[in-house]
Design an enzyme around this catalytic site. Sequence first.
Site, short mmCIF file in Angstrom:
data_model
loop_
_atom_site.label_atom_id
_atom_site.label_comp_id
_atom_site.label_asym_id
_atom_site.label_seq_id
_atom_site.Cartn_x
_atom_site.Cartn_y
_atom_site.Cartn_z
N ASP A 62 -0.04 5.17 1.09
CA ASP A 62 -0.21 6.06 2.24
C ASP A 62 -0.27 5.25 3.54
OD1 ASP A 62 -1.60 8.94 1.00
OD2 ASP A 62 -1.54 7.16 -0.25
N ASP A 77 -1.88 -0.73 5.77
CA ASP A 77 -2.24 -0.28 7.12
C ASP A 77 -3.75 -0.13 7.32
OD1 ASP A 77 -2.33 2.02 5.40
OD2 ASP A 77 -2.32 3.30 7.18
N ASP A 80 0.87 -1.17 0.00
CA ASP A 80 0.00 0.00 0.00
C ASP A 80 0.91 1.23 0.00
OD1 ASP A 80 -2.37 1.58 0.35
OD2 ASP A 80 -1.91 1.69 2.48
#
Length: 225
Positions: free
Chosen positions: A11, A169, A9
């Site tokens: 960000d 996250d 991922d």
Amino acid sequence: MQTKAVLFDLDGTLLDTAGDMGAAANHVIQSLGLPPLSDDVIRSTTSDGSYALLQAGIHAALIEQLGLEQLRRRMLDYYALNLCVHTRPYRGIPAVIDWLDNRQIPWGIVTNKPSALTLPLLATLPQFARCGVTVSADTLPRKKPHPDPLLYAAECLAVAPGHCLYIGDHQRDVEAGRAAGMATAVAAWGYIAADTALPQWQADHIIDSVQDFGRWLEDTFGTNC
């Protein structure tokens, strides 16, 4: 199954973008005479995207009056002009990327950030120049948590999904990875609220820090790469 490629991922996993995302949201919020979002709210909301940041600072009646999509466009227009003011790779990420590159281990990025923001942002960060594939929110008709972006990334890297690890996250990252048949890991250093019950996400691994992730890679791939 043996891990042969790593998908990230963006960000909250590779990049700490909260400062710039938060500034863009606050630009819109404060223009309406409202108090800015706190740093804590920004950090716990950034991975949920622009809509969530705006909704965290603007009450529902005003959003209905002004239009959420119009507010989002104002936020993203500002963000596009200020993509990399505060944004930096998390400490240790450049070393992880170098480690993968030096061992010729394929890696890529799968994000729900639109390509009009993803590609210019990555272009400012030379350490990501050797990224094998970048899949943004609008690369395909469906985005995470649908598995299509991850399956497409695996195909581009010529690695079977079952041999890929996806790390992110957000719960949708784990859901997308599991649906794609990949091993999954939680980047616990990212934008995750302190009271989040991470084991409930059912990821294969919960990794507390970038440094721990580097050690995990060394244990997983060893020296025979």
